[in-house]
Write an enzyme that holds these catalytic residues in place. Structure first.
Site, short mmCIF file in Angstrom:
data_model
loop_
_atom_site.label_atom_id
_atom_site.label_comp_id
_atom_site.label_asym_id
_atom_site.label_seq_id
_atom_site.Cartn_x
_atom_site.Cartn_y
_atom_site.Cartn_z
N HIS A 195 0.95 -1.16 0.03
CA HIS A 195 0.11 0.17 0.08
C HIS A 195 0.89 1.28 0.03
CE1 HIS A 195 1.01 -0.78 4.18
NE2 HIS A 195 0.77 0.54 4.53
N ASP A 203 0.71 8.40 9.49
CA ASP A 203 1.68 8.36 8.64
C ASP A 203 2.49 9.69 8.78
OD1 ASP A 203 0.71 6.03 7.68
OD2 ASP A 203 -0.23 6.67 6.03
N GLU A 287 -4.09 -3.20 6.02
CA GLU A 287 -5.12 -3.80 6.35
C GLU A 287 -6.26 -4.45 5.50
OE1 GLU A 287 -5.45 -1.23 10.35
OE2 GLU A 287 -6.66 -0.57 8.49
N LYS A 400 -3.71 -8.47 8.76
CA LYS A 400 -4.12 -7.08 9.91
C LYS A 400 -5.40 -6.79 9.55
CE LYS A 400 -2.52 -2.86 11.64
NZ LYS A 400 -1.53 -1.54 11.47
N THR A 447 -6.36 -4.53 15.73
CA THR A 447 -5.87 -3.24 16.41
C THR A 447 -6.98 -2.83 17.52
OG1 THR A 447 -7.19 -1.97 14.65
CG2 THR A 447 -4.84 -2.56 14.19
N GLU A 485 -2.40 -5.27 18.31
CA GLU A 485 -1.65 -3.90 18.30
C GLU A 485 -2.40 -2.85 19.09
OE1 GLU A 485 -0.72 -2.96 14.16
OE2 GLU A 485 0.23 -5.04 13.68
N ASN A 486 -1.82 -1.70 19.26
CA ASN A 486 -2.47 -0.77 19.54
C ASN A 486 -2.75 0.22 18.40
OD1 ASN A 486 0.43 -0.44 20.09
ND2 ASN A 486 -0.02 1.72 20.62
N LEU A 488 -3.32 3.76 18.27
CA LEU A 488 -2.69 4.89 18.55
C LEU A 488 -1.63 4.94 19.33
CD1 LEU A 488 -6.08 6.92 18.70
CD2 LEU A 488 -4.69 7.00 16.61
#
Length: 576
Positions: A195, A203, A287, A400, A447, A485-486, A488
């Site tokens: 991606h 990002d 994702e 993910k 997430t 995963e977190n 943020l």
């Protein structure tokens, strides 16, 4: 005499390390070593023996964080430091983990700890195919290793590696970064990032799709995801053309397969020992989803419902065929025309409101088709990935899935629907995803593990905790491993506590791994680093181990005090 980073790590752990040849004087014998010896509490000061001059040199400066009692070293200092540094983290001789139902590593069913990985910066490799901020990267990896981190996650960008010419791969920078990880005894989760980087939450840089791919999209805009207003999205190639030879004679899935095969061939010697997991990117932000909530150019803002992405000619052709197959050709001309705009809320629209079209015959048809297209996309890529990495020293494959928790409390779950997850109050949309992953032996990576319901805007009916619970139950039923995963960056203890709770109590099982977002200068700030080290320690020992939190935190504080000069060096280097 100043010591470099690895020497100081060695000093803390009590290990003898060779002196860097570049720092040895002409009079220094080749076998010189720097050794740290932890003195008993009766000694009046902590000393470092430097076997270069034959003299003892005190290393405790007036600014040292070491606390002394009547000139002596605190009795718990040596014990705690050795305890924290003695955890076996080396991957060289460690057996590979084989995950079983529920995500518990085989042979470790009675253990409750969850290994912690740390995401690397998005720009870890430069456009010149070198490691970005090499000194900082090396120092940071050593700091993470000293904290007991299991490994790192790194994006392997399609736009960097195959950016110049189709079929030509430049692994420069990645080879060096993987060697660094191996040297420090860190395992690696390698993300096949097909991606664009840029335009999504977090990002920090821009890495577009390969130049030759963008040129093909410019020639044929229908290779890009498209919304009902004709807006094209260049984050990821539309899954509508997965099997069409639109990229210089190859299909997108063939391009992804060729990339993964080239990676496997290049790093065969590291697969299964250093590289323990391949996360296969399947959409925006890596994702498995549609780009339904793009932040770029302010198109979408939280907590908008997003928009369907099925208006390129290939997607519409598939929709038409699906409608004709059930003798409803009138349903195949377009997607829902009453589903609102990106930033609407469910009740603003006829389609997503409480008694809206989503719950009728047409809505069921469209949403089934839309979500099945996403599942088929995942199937195609996982089939290729399994063929490539099958029997590669038991390296794992993961996918993910986005944690879309806003408007979860509504009946329609509109943001999940536009993203391709057919999950409503009356339908479980995550079980089909988990079952698809289970068929291919893949890990379900999810997430928003760090979030609590009460921390989110209540008017948007956000419910991340309920969402995580639902996903956990789905993975348990499908017997697929769950990793987390977190969503943020979070450095506070509330987030850490939530992660610990969720990772050790997901439908009665433990997660197989947790990946922490992300390595950056903020992580190495004093208070953040202290909390992070304690978090890693508690994740490793597990929620149900009979050790009180205060005991772990006391040991952690001592360790942090001693290692702070080392961590500070990493933090400073990252900002340069």
């Amino acid at each position: 005499m100043a010591m470099n980073f690895p020497h100081r790590i060695g000093a803390i752990s009590g290990a003898a390390l060779p002196v860097d040849s570049g720092c040895v004087s002409a009079k220094t014998p080749p076998s010189s070593t720097v050794t740290s010896v932890w003195r008993a509490p009766l000694m009046n000061i902590l000393r470092l023996f430097v076997m270069r001059t034959g003299k003892e040199i005190d290393r405790v400066s007036p600014a040292s964080p070491l606390s002394t009692v009547r000139g002596g070293v605190r009795p718990d200092l040596s014990v705690a430091a050795h305890a924290l540094m003695s955890d076996p983290i080396s991957t060289a001789d460690a057996p590979n983990r084989e995950y079983v139902s529920g995500g518990t590593p085989r042979g470790e069913e009675n253990k409750t700890g969850v290994p912690v990985y740390v995401m690397m910066p998005l720009d870890s490799v430069t456009w010149n195919h070198t490691v970005n901020r090499k000194k900082a990267m090396n120092a940071s990896l050593q700091a993470l290793k000293s904290a007991g981190v299991e490994g790192i996650m790194m994006d392997v960008w399609w736009g960097l590696v195959e950016g110049g010419k189709a079929g030509e791969y430049n692994w420069g920078g990645y080879a060096e970064l993987l060697d660094m990880a191996k040297k420090h005894g860190l395992k690696v989760q390698a993300v096949m990032s097909f991606h664009q980087c840029g335009g999504n939450v977090g990002d920090s840089c821009t890495i577009p799709l390969p130049k030759w791919v963008v040129e093909e999209i410019d020639k044929d805009p229908d290779l890009a995801y498209t919304d009902q207003w004709g807006r094209r999205n260049y984050e990821y190639i539309s899954l509508g053309c997965d099997t069409l030879p639109v990229l210089k004679g190859r299909t997108p899935v063939q391009c992804y397969s060729d990339f993964m095969r080239a990676f496997s061939d290049e790093f065969q010697h590291l697969l299964g020992n250093t590289i323990v997991e391949i996360q296969v990117g399947m959409g925006p932000a890596g994702e498995l989803r549609y780009p339904s909530y793009p932040e770029q150019n302010g198109t979408w803002k939280f907590p908008g419902i997003g928009a369907f992405q099925c208006y390129d000619k290939n997607m519409l052709s598939s929709l038409k065929a699906a409608a004709e197959a059930i003798c409803k050709p009138e349903w195949g001309h377009t997607g829902p025309t009453d589903a609102g705009h990106y930033n609407n809320w469910p009740e603003d629209t006829n389609f997503f409101r409480r008694e809206g079209g989503w719950d009728g015959p047409y809505g069921e048809f469209f949403l089934s088709w839309y979500s099945q297209m996403l599942l088929d996309h995942g199937e195609r890529i996982l089939q290729s990935a399994n063929c490539i990495f099958k029997n590669k020293n038991t390296v794992k494959i993961s996918v993910k899935i986005a944690g879309i928790h806003w408007h979860y409390g509504t009946r329609s779950h509109a943001p999940e629907l536009t993203a391709g997850y057919y999950n409503t109050r009356s339908r479980d949309g995550y079980l089909p995803i988990a079952q698809m992953l289970a068929r291919h032996g893949a890990i379900f990576n999810f997430t928003c593990i760090e979030m609590r319901d009460h921390e989110q805007p209540q008017d948007a009916q956000c419910a991340p905790e309920k969402l995580v619970r639902q996903v956990a139950l789905a993975t348990r039923e499908a017997q697929v491993p769950l990793a987390g995963e977190n969503a943020l960056p979070r450095y506070d203890e509330h987030a850490h506590e939530k992660i610990l709770q969720a990772s050790s109590d997901v439908a009665g099982d433990s997660m197989c791994a947790f990946t922490y977002l992300r390595m950056n200068p903020e992580l190495f700030q004093p208070d953040n680093w202290r909390k992070f080290v304690a978090f890693v320690k508690r994740m490793k020992v597990g929620k149900y181990v009979e050790r009180c939190r205060e005991e772990v935190e006391r040991e952690t504080q001592v360790f942090v005090n001693v290692t702070w000069p080392l961590v500070q060096e990493a933090a400073v280097a990252l900002t340069q």
